[in-house]
Enzyme design. Structure first.
Site, PDB file in Angstrom:
ATOM      1  N   GLY A   1      -4.485  -1.406  -2.532  1.00  0.00           N
ATOM      2  CA  GLY A   1      -3.752  -2.672  -2.586  1.00  0.00           C
ATOM      3  C   GLY A   1      -2.301  -2.493  -2.991  1.00  0.00           C
ATOM      4  O   GLY A   1      -1.601  -3.472  -3.244  1.00  0.00           O
ATOM      5  N   LEU A   2      -1.828  -1.232  -3.065  1.00  0.00           N
ATOM      6  CA  LEU A   2      -0.436  -0.998  -3.469  1.00  0.00           C
ATOM      7  C   LEU A   2       0.457  -0.644  -2.270  1.00  0.00           C
ATOM      8  O   LEU A   2       1.552  -0.107  -2.436  1.00  0.00           O
ATOM      9  CB  LEU A   2      -0.361   0.104  -4.532  1.00  0.00           C
ATOM     10  CG  LEU A   2      -1.104  -0.189  -5.840  1.00  0.00           C
ATOM     11  CD1 LEU A   2      -0.960   0.970  -6.815  1.00  0.00           C
ATOM     12  CD2 LEU A   2      -0.607  -1.477  -6.493  1.00  0.00           C
TER      13      LEU A   2
ATOM     14  N   ALA B   1       4.166   1.963   3.130  1.00  0.00           N
ATOM     15  CA  ALA B   1       5.204   2.874   2.627  1.00  0.00           C
ATOM     16  C   ALA B   1       5.238   4.150   3.463  1.00  0.00           C
ATOM     17  O   ALA B   1       6.320   4.647   3.826  1.00  0.00           O
ATOM     18  CB  ALA B   1       4.949   3.191   1.151  1.00  0.00           C
TER      19      ALA B   1
ATOM     20  N   ASP C   1       4.086  -5.889   3.169  1.00  0.00           N
ATOM     21  CA  ASP C   1       4.102  -4.507   2.679  1.00  0.00           C
ATOM     22  C   ASP C   1       5.278  -3.717   3.255  1.00  0.00           C
ATOM     23  O   ASP C   1       6.010  -3.046   2.515  1.00  0.00           O
ATOM     24  CB  ASP C   1       2.805  -3.777   3.073  1.00  0.00           C
ATOM     25  CG  ASP C   1       1.595  -4.308   2.323  1.00  0.00           C
ATOM     26  OD1 ASP C   1       1.682  -5.420   1.773  1.00  0.00           O
ATOM     27  OD2 ASP C   1       0.562  -3.612   2.289  1.00  0.00           O
TER      28      ASP C   1
ATOM     29  N   PRO D   1      -1.810   5.590  -4.728  1.00  0.00           N
ATOM     30  CA  PRO D   1      -3.205   5.757  -4.327  1.00  0.00           C
ATOM     31  C   PRO D   1      -3.492   4.965  -3.052  1.00  0.00           C
ATOM     32  O   PRO D   1      -3.030   3.831  -2.911  1.00  0.00           O
ATOM     33  CB  PRO D   1      -4.008   5.207  -5.511  1.00  0.00           C
ATOM     34  CG  PRO D   1      -3.044   4.476  -6.377  1.00  0.00           C
ATOM     35  CD  PRO D   1      -1.655   4.927  -6.037  1.00  0.00           C
TER      36      PRO D   1
ATOM     37  N   SER E   1      -0.101   2.442   3.035  1.00  0.00           N
ATOM     38  CA  SER E   1       0.080   2.679   4.480  1.00  0.00           C
ATOM     39  C   SER E   1       1.427   2.128   4.950  1.00  0.00           C
ATOM     40  O   SER E   1       2.102   2.752   5.776  1.00  0.00           O
ATOM     41  CB  SER E   1      -1.076   2.081   5.288  1.00  0.00           C
ATOM     42  OG  SER E   1      -1.059   0.679   5.205  1.00  0.00           O
TER      43      SER E   1
HETATM   44  C1  MEV Z   1      -2.995  -7.887   0.449  1.00  0.00           C
HETATM   45  O1  MEV Z   1      -2.193  -6.971  -0.294  1.00  0.00           O
HETATM   46  C2  MEV Z   1      -2.466  -9.282   0.307  1.00  0.00           C
HETATM   47  C3  MEV Z   1      -3.147 -10.326   1.208  1.00  0.00           C
HETATM   48  O2  MEV Z   1      -2.490 -11.565   0.912  1.00  0.00           O
HETATM   49  C4  MEV Z   1      -2.991 -10.009   2.672  1.00  0.00           C
HETATM   50  C5  MEV Z   1      -1.535  -9.991   3.121  1.00  0.00           C
HETATM   51  O3  MEV Z   1      -0.721 -10.765   2.647  1.00  0.00           O
HETATM   52  O4  MEV Z   1      -1.266  -9.148   3.993  1.00  0.00           O
HETATM   53  C6  MEV Z   1      -4.595 -10.459   0.882  1.00  0.00           C
END
Ligand code: MEV
Length: 289
Positions: A75-76, A81, A123, A71, A79
């Site tokens: 927060g997963l 990936a 990420d 989704p 973008s």
């Molecule tokens: C976001 O998934 C995690 C944060 O720590 C920001 C980051 O590390 O890029 C809030």
């Protein structure tokens, strides 16, 4: 035609604290994004700044098709990936010859550009390499894989990572004597988690504490609190916000025999549940057909 896939990412401990050089634990998880790229003079791009930048940086034009099981804006790491899988598919389709490390670095550069300087390499690294990592001072150290099952609850409340990072920055600037010890404590939890990585009961307790500290940082949301409580009440070892907070997702560590019940509780409280586990594979070439 070339198709590549990449996994999403989950912060198990330490989100926000990693922005200030404290340790965090992040891992690749099973929802994947699949990206197909084909040479074409009539470029058909999905309407995404990330994809546009991928083609621009690689200096080619082509068509792209995305099938995402992650989704977006939750927060997963969707973008990140999408960006690494698109770069890898372009790399193969146009025989560009970039290494996996070059793809990871370029993906981070693109995320940073699109997100106006606010991206962290977590990420894109996690999606590129797969597995579980200790993140410290922007560096990553690979951790031994763990066979845990996690239940993610997507609150479906949209949120902005940059706004949440900014909120913590303002708190830190305005009230350093309150904010700094919270950030230090979150960093301390990541070290504790490393020491107890084989003990799900202790890990669950540490997740609960991390959740309380994230709420104290100001990145909670009532919908996330409801999901976290519902997971604990149905037998999860522990549960917390994952990612930037303010909406998006939470994650619960659940005994294997209770994961369905925990997922059901998330759905009852208007969340969308995903049962997942560590994905040790990062970027992957997908066979055609
Ligand atoms: C976001 O998934 C995690 C944060 O720590 C920001 C980051 O590390 O890029 C809030």
């Amino acid at each position: 035609m070339a198709t590549w896939s990449a996994p999403g990412k989950l912060f198990l401990f330490g989100e926000h604290a990693v922005v200030y050089g404290k340790p965090g634990i992040a891992m690749a998880i099973r929802p994947r994004v699949y990206v197909t790229v084909r040479k074409s003079s009539h470029a058909h791009h999905a309407r995404s700044l990330y994809i546009e930048q991928c083609f621009k940086e690689m200096g080619v034009r082509g068509s792209v098709y995305i099938n995402s099981q992650i989704p977006s804006s939750s927060g997963l790491g969707s973008s990140g990936a999408v960006t690494v899988a698109t770069l890898a598919a372009i790399n193969e389709e146009f025989n560009i010859g970039k290494t996996i490390h070059e793809i990871a670095n370029l993906a981070f550069k693109i995320e940073k550009k699109v997100q106006k300087g606010r991206a962290s390499p977590t990420d894109t690294s996690v999606s590129t390499y797969g597995g579980m990592f200790l993140i410290l001072n922007g560096e990553r150290k690979r951790l031994a894989p763990q066979n845990y099952q996690f239940v993610i609850g997507n609150s479906q409340i949209s949120h902005s990572t940059s706004r949440m990072v900014e909120r913590v920055a303002q708190f830190k600037e305005g009230d350093p004597s309150i904010c700094n010890p919270i950030i230090d404590a979150i960093g301390g939890l990541s070290y504790q988690a490393l020491q107890h990585i084989h003990d799900p009961i202790r890990l669950g307790e540490l997740m609960d504490i991390n959740h309380a500290l994230l709420e104290a940082l100001g990145v909670g949301h009532p919908a996330l609190s409801r999901l976290v409580l519902a997971c604990r009440q149905t037998g999860a070892y522990g549960a917390k916000i994952t990612g930037a907070g303010g909406g998006g997702c939470m994650v619960a560590l659940a005994p294997k025999n209770l994961k369905g019940r925990v997922a059901g509780a998330i759905e009852v409280f208007d969340g969308r549940a995903i049962i997942t586990s560590l994905d040790c594979e990062g970027l992957r070439r997908e066979e055609e057909g």
